[in-house]
Design a protein around this motif. Sequence first.
Motif, PDB file in Angstrom:
ATOM      1  N   THR A 121       0.846  -1.196   0.000  1.00 32.27           N
ATOM      2  CA  THR A 121       0.000   0.000   0.000  1.00 32.27           C
ATOM      3  C   THR A 121       0.888   1.255   0.000  1.00 32.27           C
ATOM      4  N   HIS A 122       0.247   2.385  -0.223  1.00 31.14           N
ATOM      5  CA  HIS A 122       0.986   3.656  -0.173  1.00 31.14           C
ATOM      6  C   HIS A 122       1.580   3.843   1.224  1.00 31.14           C
ATOM      7  N   GLU A 123       0.810   3.481   2.254  1.00 33.40           N
ATOM      8  CA  GLU A 123       1.312   3.609   3.637  1.00 33.40           C
ATOM      9  C   GLU A 123       2.540   2.714   3.850  1.00 33.40           C
ATOM     10  N   ASP A 124       2.496   1.520   3.264  1.00 29.95           N
ATOM     11  CA  ASP A 124       3.657   0.613   3.383  1.00 29.95           C
ATOM     12  C   ASP A 124       4.898   1.256   2.766  1.00 29.95           C
ATOM     13  N   GLU A 125       4.701   1.909   1.635  1.00 36.38           N
ATOM     14  CA  GLU A 125       5.858   2.526   0.961  1.00 36.38           C
ATOM     15  C   GLU A 125       6.456   3.616   1.847  1.00 36.38           C
ATOM     16  N   GLU A 126       5.585   4.393   2.492  1.00 43.33           N
ATOM     17  CA  GLU A 126       6.083   5.438   3.396  1.00 43.33           C
ATOM     18  C   GLU A 126       6.835   4.803   4.559  1.00 43.33           C
ATOM     19  N   ARG A 127       6.260   3.722   5.106  1.00 42.59           N
ATOM     20  CA  ARG A 127       6.926   3.049   6.232  1.00 42.59           C
ATOM     21  C   ARG A 127       8.278   2.474   5.789  1.00 42.59           C
ATOM     22  N   LEU A 128       8.321   1.904   4.595  1.00 38.57           N
ATOM     23  CA  LEU A 128       9.578   1.324   4.099  1.00 38.57           C
ATOM     24  C   LEU A 128      10.668   2.385   3.961  1.00 38.57           C
ATOM     25  N   LYS A 129      10.262   3.591   3.553  1.00 36.57           N
ATOM     26  CA  LYS A 129      11.262   4.679   3.467  1.00 36.57           C
ATOM     27  C   LYS A 129      11.882   4.907   4.834  1.00 36.57           C
ATOM     28  N   GLY A 130      11.027   4.932   5.867  1.00 35.54           N
ATOM     29  CA  GLY A 130      11.520   5.127   7.233  1.00 35.54           C
ATOM     30  C   GLY A 130      12.389   3.960   7.690  1.00 35.54           C
ATOM     31  N   ILE A 131      12.003   2.754   7.335  1.00 37.22           N
ATOM     32  CA  ILE A 131      12.761   1.553   7.730  1.00 37.22           C
ATOM     33  C   ILE A 131      14.153   1.594   7.094  1.00 37.22           C
ATOM     34  N   VAL A 132      14.208   1.977   5.831  1.00 38.55           N
ATOM     35  CA  VAL A 132      15.512   2.063   5.146  1.00 38.55           C
ATOM     36  C   VAL A 132      16.413   3.072   5.867  1.00 38.55           C
ATOM     37  N   THR A 133      15.847   4.209   6.248  1.00 40.05           N
ATOM     38  CA  THR A 133      16.633   5.226   6.972  1.00 40.05           C
ATOM     39  C   THR A 133      17.123   4.667   8.305  1.00 40.05           C
ATOM     40  N   GLU A 134      16.234   3.953   9.002  1.00 39.94           N
ATOM     41  CA  GLU A 134      16.629   3.368  10.300  1.00 39.94           C
ATOM     42  C   GLU A 134      17.715   2.315  10.125  1.00 39.94           C
ATOM     43  N   ILE A 135      17.598   1.499   9.089  1.00 37.11           N
ATOM     44  CA  ILE A 135      18.618   0.465   8.839  1.00 37.11           C
ATOM     45  C   ILE A 135      19.970   1.133   8.573  1.00 37.11           C
ATOM     46  N   GLU A 136      19.953   2.183   7.778  1.00 43.32           N
ATOM     47  CA  GLU A 136      21.214   2.878   7.470  1.00 43.32           C
ATOM     48  C   GLU A 136      21.846   3.422   8.749  1.00 43.32           C
ATOM     49  N   ALA A 137      21.001   3.929   9.657  1.00 41.77           N
ATOM     50  CA  ALA A 137      21.524   4.469  10.918  1.00 41.77           C
ATOM     51  C   ALA A 137      22.116   3.343  11.776  1.00 41.77           C
ATOM     52  N   ILE A 138      21.451   2.203  11.824  1.00 38.94           N
ATOM     53  CA  ILE A 138      21.946   1.059  12.622  1.00 38.94           C
ATOM     54  C   ILE A 138      23.281   0.573  12.060  1.00 38.94           C
ATOM     55  N   GLU A 139      23.368   0.501  10.741  1.00 36.14           N
ATOM     56  CA  GLU A 139      24.604   0.022  10.102  1.00 36.14           C
ATOM     57  C   GLU A 139      25.808   0.893  10.467  1.00 36.14           C
ATOM     58  N   GLN A 140      25.530   2.172  10.675  1.00 36.37           N
ATOM     59  CA  GLN A 140      26.629   3.122  10.946  1.00 36.37           C
ATOM     60  C   GLN A 140      27.062   3.133  12.407  1.00 36.37           C
ATOM     61  N   LEU A 141      26.335   2.464  13.275  1.00 40.51           N
ATOM     62  CA  LEU A 141      26.706   2.484  14.696  1.00 40.51           C
ATOM     63  C   LEU A 141      28.105   1.899  14.886  1.00 40.51           C
ATOM     64  N   ASP A 142      28.841   2.442  15.856  1.00 42.83           N
ATOM     65  CA  ASP A 142      30.211   1.961  16.097  1.00 42.83           C
ATOM     66  C   ASP A 142      30.230   0.584  16.764  1.00 42.83           C
ATOM     67  N   ALA A 143      29.173   0.286  17.495  1.00 40.99           N
ATOM     68  CA  ALA A 143      29.100  -1.004  18.198  1.00 40.99           C
ATOM     69  C   ALA A 143      27.701  -1.583  17.989  1.00 40.99           C
ATOM     70  N   PRO A 144      27.568  -2.909  18.107  1.00 41.48           N
ATOM     71  CA  PRO A 144      26.246  -3.505  17.860  1.00 41.48           C
ATOM     72  C   PRO A 144      25.234  -3.139  18.938  1.00 41.48           C
ATOM     73  N   PRO A 145      23.969  -3.053  18.589  1.00 43.96           N
ATOM     74  CA  PRO A 145      22.921  -2.834  19.583  1.00 43.96           C
ATOM     75  C   PRO A 145      22.912  -3.973  20.611  1.00 43.96           C
ATOM     76  N   PRO A 146      22.264  -3.770  21.769  1.00 44.53           N
ATOM     77  CA  PRO A 146      22.282  -4.787  22.820  1.00 44.53           C
ATOM     78  C   PRO A 146      21.653  -6.114  22.391  1.00 44.53           C
ATOM     79  N   LYS A 147      22.007  -7.164  23.148  1.00 45.37           N
ATOM     80  CA  LYS A 147      21.407  -8.486  22.898  1.00 45.37           C
ATOM     81  C   LYS A 147      19.931  -8.461  23.264  1.00 45.37           C
TER      82      LYS A 147
END
Length: 164
Positions: A121-147
Amino acid sequence: MAHITGTKINYFFVCKRKLWLFANQIEMEQESDLVAQGKLIGETAYPEKRHELAIDGVMVIDFADLQSGVIHEIKKSDKMEEAHLWQVKYYLWYLKSKGVEGLTGELDYPKLKRRETVALTHEDEERLKGIVTEIEAIEQLDAPPPKLEKKFCKNCAYFELCWA
Ligand code: SF4
């Protein structure tokens, strides 16, 4: 967004730490028996239909029914259904961005004899844009997120790395 693969979308929903480990080339998934089992289920459940489609290094579609415009993702269990759902939605979105429109998805759980239709859906596409941005931010972290300390950790390819 070609660097965002379906696997990363899946891991984003399963475990952000797993996503970070994977994105930072700590790849152990091939050693996971469960992944191998999942592949085997796909191969034995639909032997006559199975033609994997690898696209741009972004996705490997388990098989596509081009006449009806349906792409299929085969999964062993529906425990991570939200992750599966968004993985397929991402495939539909990515293909749409390449000019391949009007497709739908299907999640197939042959062991459970269950199928789930996936639409974008159009809403899914908007959410996916946000998810991609969040993934990019996680990838750039210096250390992994907690277990996570979840039951499914014991089936994760990174279990020893996290918990040994
Ligand atoms: S073992 Fe658990 S915490 Fe570690 S990456 Fe896997 S799911 Fe995440």
